[in-house]
Design an enzyme around this catalytic site. Structure first.
Site, PDB file in Angstrom:
ATOM      1  N   PHE A 151       0.833  -1.207   0.000  1.00 45.93           N
ATOM      2  CA  PHE A 151       0.000   0.000   0.000  1.00 45.93           C
ATOM      3  C   PHE A 151       0.864   1.252   0.000  1.00 45.93           C
ATOM      4  O   PHE A 151       0.433   2.307   0.433  1.00 45.93           O
ATOM      5  CB  PHE A 151      -0.932  -0.005   1.215  1.00 45.93           C
ATOM      6  CG  PHE A 151      -1.825  -1.224   1.280  1.00 45.93           C
ATOM      7  CD1 PHE A 151      -2.886  -1.375   0.398  1.00 45.93           C
ATOM      8  CD2 PHE A 151      -1.578  -2.233   2.205  1.00 45.93           C
ATOM      9  CE1 PHE A 151      -3.698  -2.500   0.446  1.00 45.93           C
ATOM     10  CE2 PHE A 151      -2.394  -3.373   2.263  1.00 45.93           C
ATOM     11  CZ  PHE A 151      -3.454  -3.503   1.384  1.00 45.93           C
ATOM     12  N   ASN A 207      -7.571   0.912  -3.581  1.00 50.86           N
ATOM     13  CA  ASN A 207      -7.185   1.968  -4.519  1.00 50.86           C
ATOM     14  C   ASN A 207      -8.388   2.570  -5.228  1.00 50.86           C
ATOM     15  O   ASN A 207      -8.444   3.782  -5.444  1.00 50.86           O
ATOM     16  CB  ASN A 207      -6.166   1.436  -5.538  1.00 50.86           C
ATOM     17  CG  ASN A 207      -4.746   1.583  -5.027  1.00 50.86           C
ATOM     18  OD1 ASN A 207      -4.519   2.046  -3.908  1.00 50.86           O
ATOM     19  ND2 ASN A 207      -3.776   1.205  -5.835  1.00 50.86           N
ATOM     20  N   CYS A 259      -0.398   3.993 -10.483  1.00 48.96           N
ATOM     21  CA  CYS A 259      -1.308   3.041  -9.825  1.00 48.96           C
ATOM     22  C   CYS A 259      -2.789   3.292 -10.096  1.00 48.96           C
ATOM     23  O   CYS A 259      -3.464   2.435 -10.648  1.00 48.96           O
ATOM     24  CB  CYS A 259      -1.059   3.055  -8.319  1.00 48.96           C
ATOM     25  SG  CYS A 259       0.531   2.358  -7.894  1.00 48.96           S
ATOM     26  N   ARG A 326       4.889   9.083 -14.877  1.00 47.78           N
ATOM     27  CA  ARG A 326       3.970   8.133 -15.504  1.00 47.78           C
ATOM     28  C   ARG A 326       2.509   8.546 -15.253  1.00 47.78           C
ATOM     29  O   ARG A 326       2.132   8.828 -14.115  1.00 47.78           O
ATOM     30  CB  ARG A 326       4.208   6.711 -14.968  1.00 47.78           C
ATOM     31  CG  ARG A 326       5.471   6.093 -15.526  1.00 47.78           C
ATOM     32  CD  ARG A 326       5.749   4.755 -14.886  1.00 47.78           C
ATOM     33  NE  ARG A 326       6.050   4.880 -13.468  1.00 47.78           N
ATOM     34  CZ  ARG A 326       6.156   3.856 -12.634  1.00 47.78           C
ATOM     35  NH1 ARG A 326       5.957   2.628 -13.060  1.00 47.78           N
ATOM     36  NH2 ARG A 326       6.456   4.059 -11.357  1.00 47.78           N
TER      37      ARG A 326
END
Ligand code: UDX
Length: 433
Positions: A151, A207, A259, A326
C-alpha cells in the site's frame, strides 16, 4: 530471515531495503542487468525520499545484496516475493506475462520448501494461476503461494513501509502464514490474514475507493463553482466526520500516477470478466477526465486562442516528492496546451531529467526555476502541488509576467493573497470561476 525480492523496481527495491533495515537478509533480483549494475555501483535508479540512505546503509551492513540470477535469488530466500510490473493491456485488463514468466523461472529452482509471495498488484485469482504454473513446470516442488498487497505511496514509500497502517496477507496454508508472520514481526502494525482471493481484492478495492474519494470531491468542486461555495471548506466540513475523514478529499486536476489509473481500469475489467460490471468506477474515471477538460476550458476562455500564447507550467510529476511522470496529469495538460499551439515553458523540482526523455521534452522549453518559467508569459499554471511553489516571491513573479493570469490546478495558494498580489487567480471549486 532470508528474503528474496524478484523485481527491483519501485516496489521491490523499496520493500527490500525496508526488510533489510529491520534486520532481514535480503537479496533483490532483476533481469535488467543495467539496473543491477547501477545498484551495485551504489546508485539508486529512482528518486524516493530516504531510499538512497537506506540502501547504502544496508548494503554496507551486509543485509542487502543484488543479483541478476533468479536461481541465486530463489536459493537465498525462505520467502520469495514477486514484485514485477503488471502493465495494462489496451482494454484496461492486466497483462500478467511478467508474473507468469517469473513463476516459470522460479519453478526449476525450487529445491526445498519456499513461500512464493505475490506483491505485485494483480487481479483476483492470480495466486491460483501462479501456483498452477509452478506445478506445471515443477510437479514435485514444495511451496505455498501467498498474496501480500503493498500500500506504499510514492514520495512517502519508506515511511509507509516502515510504519504501515496495516499489513495484509492472504494464505491458505498455516506453514506459509507462520513464516509470513515472522517476516512482518519487526513491523508494528495491525495484521489482517485472509484467504488469497480476499487479499488480492483488498488492493484493488482500496485503490478504487481512494480514487472514488478524489472523484467525489472533484464532482463537488464543479457544484461549488456553479453555486459560489468553496470546496476546501466543504472538504473540511465533511472530513471532520470520522466516518468520512479528510484524507484524499483534495480537489484538483484529478488523480494520475502509475497506480490509480491502471488499477481502476483493471478493476473494471476484472469485474466485467466476473460478470458483475462495476459501473460506478466508470463514473470515477469520467469525472477524473472531466477535471482536466474543464480546467483547459477555463484557460481557453481567459486567453481566447491558445495558439502562440506563452504559458508557464509549474510541476510535471504526477504528485510532489517524486520524479515519476507516468500517467501524470501535469504532463497530459502540457501536451494538450502544446497541441493547441501554446508555447510552454515548464519547471519541476525533480522531474526535469525524465521530462527531457519524453517526446514532449523537445516541444516545450524546460527551465531551471519556477521564476524563470514565468518570465514574459501570458498565463501561469500550477499543475503539481510542490510545496516550494508556495514559497516563491509572487510579487516578483507577477511583475515578470506579461499578463497576470494564474491557474492553480491544485488549490495550492490562498485566493485572497494571490488577488492581493494583483493576479487574476483561478483555482478548482473555490467560488464562481
Ligand atoms: C497510490 C495509493 O495511495 C497507494 O496506497 C498504492 O499502494 C499505490 O497507489 P500513489 O500512486 O503513490 O499511491 O499516490 P497517491 O498519493 O495515492 O496519489 C495518487 C494521485 O491522486 C496523485 O495524482 C494525486 O495528486 C491524486 N490525489 C491524491 C488527488 O488528486 N487528491 C487527493 O486528495 C489525493
Amino acid at each position: 530471515m532470508k528474503l528474496t525480492l524478484i523485481g527491483s523496481g519501485y516496489v521491490g527495491l523499496t520493500t527490500g531495503a525496508c526488510f533489510a533495515e529491520v534486520g532481514h537478509e535480503v537479496m533483490c533480483v532483476d533481469n535488467d542487468t543495467g539496473k543491477i549494475a547501477t545498484l551495485l555501483r551504489g546508485e539508486i535508479p529512482i528518486y524516493e525520499p530516504g531510499l538512497a540512505d537506506l540502501v547504502t546503509q544496508n548494503v554496507a551492513a551486509g543485509r542487502l545484496s543484488f543479483t541478476t540470477s533468479t536461481e541465486e535469488g530463489v536459493d537465498h530466500g525462505e520467502v520469495v516475493f514477486i514484485a514485477v510490473p503488471t502493465p495494462p493491456n489496451p482494454d484496461g485488463s492486466v497483462d500478467l506475462k511478467f508474473i507468469e514468466k517469473v513463476a516459470r523461472e522460479i519453478a526449476p529452482c525450487l529445491k526445498e520448501y519456499k513461500v512464493i509471495v505475490d506483491k505485485s498488484t494483480v487481479p483476483v485469482k492470480t495466486g491460483e494461476k501462479v501456483a498452477e504454473t509452478i506445478l506445471r513446470y515443477a510437479p514435485s516442488a514444495e511451496f505455498d503461494v501467498v498474496s501480500n498487497p503493498e500500500f506504499l505511496r510514492e514520495g512517502s514509500a519508506v515511511a509507509d513501509l516502515m510504519k504501515p497502517d496495516r499489513i495484509v496477507f492472504g494464505s491458505n496454508s498455516d506453514r506459509a502464514s507462520a513464516l509470513m508472520k515472522k517476516v512482518y514481526e519487526p513491523f508494528v502494525a495491525p495484521l489482517l490474514v485472509t484467504d488469497i482471493a480476499s487479499a488480492e481484492l483488498i488492493k484493488h478495492a482500496a485503490n478504487s475507493f481512494l480514487a472514488l474519494k478524489i472523484s467525489y470531491i472533484n464532482a463537488i468542486s464543479e457544484i461549488c463553482e456553479a453555486s459560489g461555495a468553496d470546496v476546501e471548506l466543504v472538504a473540511e466540513g465533511i472530513g471532520m466526520d470520522t466516518r468520512i475523514g479528510r484524507a484524499f478529499l483534495n480537489a484538483g486536476l484529478g488523480y494520475g500516477g502509475s497506480c490509480f489509473p491502471k488499477d481502476i481500469a483493471a478493476f473494471i475489467a476484472i469485474s466485467e470478466q466476473l460478470g458483475v460490471p462495476f459501473d460506478l468506477l466508470k463514473e470515477v474515471q469520467r469525472i477524473n477526465r472531466r477535471q482536466i477538460d474543464r480546467f483547459i476550458d477555463r484557460i481557453r476562455k481567459a486567453l481566447w486562442v491558445l495558439e502562440e500564447k506563452r504559458i508557464a507550467v509549474w510541476g510535471l510529476t504526477f504528485k510532489p516528492d517524486t520524479d515519476d511522470l507516468r500517467c501524470s496529469v501535469a504532463v497530459d495538460l502540457v501536451e494538450r496546451l502544446a497541441a493547441e499551439g501554446a508555447v510552454v515553458t515548464a519547471y519541476d523540482p525533480k522531474g526535469m531529467e525524465r521530462a527531457r526523455e519524453l517526446p514532449l521534452g523537445s516541444k516545450i522549453r524546460l527551465v531551471a526555476s519556477p521564476e524563470e518559467a514565468a518570465v514574459g508569459v501570458e498565463a501561469l499554471v500550477i499543475a503539481t502541488e510542490w510545496p516550494e511553489f508556495a514559497r516563491v516571491d509572487f510579487r516578483k513573479v507577477r511583475q515578470s509576467m506579461l499578463s497576470p493570469l494564474l491557474f492553480d490546478g491544485r488549490n495550492l495558494l490562498a485566493p485572497g493573497t494571490m488577488r492581493g498580489h494583483g493576479f487574476d487567480y483561478h483555482s478548482i471549486g473555490r467560488g464562481a470561476p
